[in-house]
Design an enzyme around this catalytic site. Sequence first.
Site, mmCIF file in Angstrom:
data_model
loop_
_atom_site.group_PDB
_atom_site.id
_atom_site.type_symbol
_atom_site.label_atom_id
_atom_site.label_comp_id
_atom_site.label_asym_id
_atom_site.label_seq_id
_atom_site.Cartn_x
_atom_site.Cartn_y
_atom_site.Cartn_z
ATOM 1 N N GLU A 38 0.828 -1.214 0.000
ATOM 2 C CA GLU A 38 0.000 0.000 0.000
ATOM 3 C C GLU A 38 0.860 1.261 0.000
ATOM 4 O O GLU A 38 0.527 2.245 -0.641
ATOM 5 C CB GLU A 38 -0.963 0.010 1.196
ATOM 6 C CG GLU A 38 -2.097 -0.985 1.092
ATOM 7 C CD GLU A 38 -2.989 -0.774 -0.144
ATOM 8 O OE1 GLU A 38 -2.995 0.324 -0.713
ATOM 9 O OE2 GLU A 38 -3.655 -1.737 -0.542
ATOM 10 N N TYR A 121 -5.919 6.149 5.144
ATOM 11 C CA TYR A 121 -6.058 5.187 4.057
ATOM 12 C C TYR A 121 -5.275 3.891 4.359
ATOM 13 O O TYR A 121 -5.817 2.790 4.283
ATOM 14 C CB TYR A 121 -5.583 5.773 2.717
ATOM 15 C CG TYR A 121 -5.497 4.697 1.674
ATOM 16 C CD1 TYR A 121 -6.644 4.207 1.067
ATOM 17 C CD2 TYR A 121 -4.267 4.106 1.343
ATOM 18 C CE1 TYR A 121 -6.586 3.163 0.148
ATOM 19 C CE2 TYR A 121 -4.195 3.067 0.432
ATOM 20 C CZ TYR A 121 -5.356 2.599 -0.160
ATOM 21 O OH TYR A 121 -5.289 1.563 -1.048
ATOM 22 N N ASP A 139 -9.205 6.380 -0.769
ATOM 23 C CA ASP A 139 -8.140 7.034 -1.546
ATOM 24 C C ASP A 139 -8.782 7.679 -2.772
ATOM 25 O O ASP A 139 -10.013 7.786 -2.859
ATOM 26 C CB ASP A 139 -7.057 6.013 -1.944
ATOM 27 C CG ASP A 139 -7.576 4.993 -2.941
ATOM 28 O OD1 ASP A 139 -8.812 4.939 -3.159
ATOM 29 O OD2 ASP A 139 -6.753 4.257 -3.517
#
Length: 349
Positions: A38, A121, A139
Site C-alpha cells: 500500500e 487510508y 483514496d
Amino acid sequence: MSTDYSFMIDDLLVWYDANARELPWRNQSNPYYTWVSEIMLQQTRVEAVKGYFARFIHALPTIEHLAKASPDQLLKLWEGLGYYNRVRNMQKAAITVVEQYNGELPKDYHALLSLSGIGTYTAGAIASIAYQIPVPAVDGNVLRVTKRLTGSYDDIMLPKIKKELETDMLKIMPATRSGDLNQAIMDLGATVCIPNGKPLCSQCPLSHNCKAFQENLTDVLPVKSSKKSRRLEDKTVFLFSCNGEYALHQRMEKGLLAGLWEFPNVNEKLTLEKLEQLLEEHGVSRYELELLGPGKHIFSHVEWHMIGYRITLEEKNIDLFDELVWASKELIREQYALPTAFKTYTEQL
Ligand code: SF4
C-alpha cells in the site's frame, strides 16, 4: 451532508469475486505485505510496484528486518519509487512495532494510525484487508467512484470531502468482507472507473445506479481543483569521470531527496563558455568535455530543468564541490541510491 452508499455493496462484492486482480501481495494474510504494497502503490502504478515489492520482501522479509536495515539499503531498495520519506517513516514505524508490539502490526485501527507514516487510508487498508476490521480505506479511487455514482460536484482535493466520505463509508462497512469491499472499489477504480479518459461504464457492475453514467457526466466528474503551480529550477549536472570512476555527492539530511546520492550539480544552466570559466577558476585545466543534453524531472512542488556535461578528468583533484566520493559504474548501480530525477544522466554512465 451524509450519503448512504450501501446500495453498491452487493454488486461490488459479486463483481470482485469474478474480477479481482491477482497481485503478489494479495491472499497471503500477511499484514506486512499489505503495508509495504500500500505504501508503494501511493503514486506508483501496480505493474511498476510488482518488481519493487518482490525485491523489497526478498531483502527484508519481516518487520524485524525492516527495523534493522541500514539507511543505504533502504534507499537503494526504494530507488526509483520517489517520496523517500515514505520508506524512512516505514522504518520508524517498524522500530515501534518491534519495540511495542512484538514485531506484529497491531490489530487495531487507531494503533495503526499512530504509527509513523500511516494515515487513514493505509490504516484502513491494513486493518480491513489483513485483519478484517470493518473500516474503510478511502483514496483517490474511492473518491472518484463514489462522486461519479452520486453525481456529486464535491471537490475531491478538499480534505473535508475525504473526511466526510470516510464517515459515510464507515457506516456501511460490512461486518465480514470489509477488506474485499475496499479492494473491490480499488480494483473498480483502477480498471473500470478509470481516472483519465473515459471510464468503461459498459463493463461496470454499478452503471444501473450511477448518476454520472446516466446523466452523461463522466467527463466532468469528479471535480478536482488544480494544485498550485510548481516552482521551476534550472540545474547543470556534472558527470565527472576519472579512470573509470564517477563523482557522487550525498544530499543533505533534510529537504527534497534527503540523504540520497546525486551527481554534483549547480542551480543554474551553465553555457559551455561559463562552464570552462568555472573549471579554470578552480584550477581544472586538463579535461575533455561533452554536452549531454537536457533532462527534466517533475516533483510534486518543483520541476527541475537540467542540462548535463560529461567532464573526463586526468586527476580527481577538483575542489568545486565538497565531499565527493568516486565509484565505478557497477558500484553505483549496486550500492548508491540515485533518484530517478537524474535518470537522463545515470543512463549515460
Ligand atoms: Fe464509473 Fe461508469 Fe461505473 Fe459510473 S458507471 S461508477 S462512471 S465506471
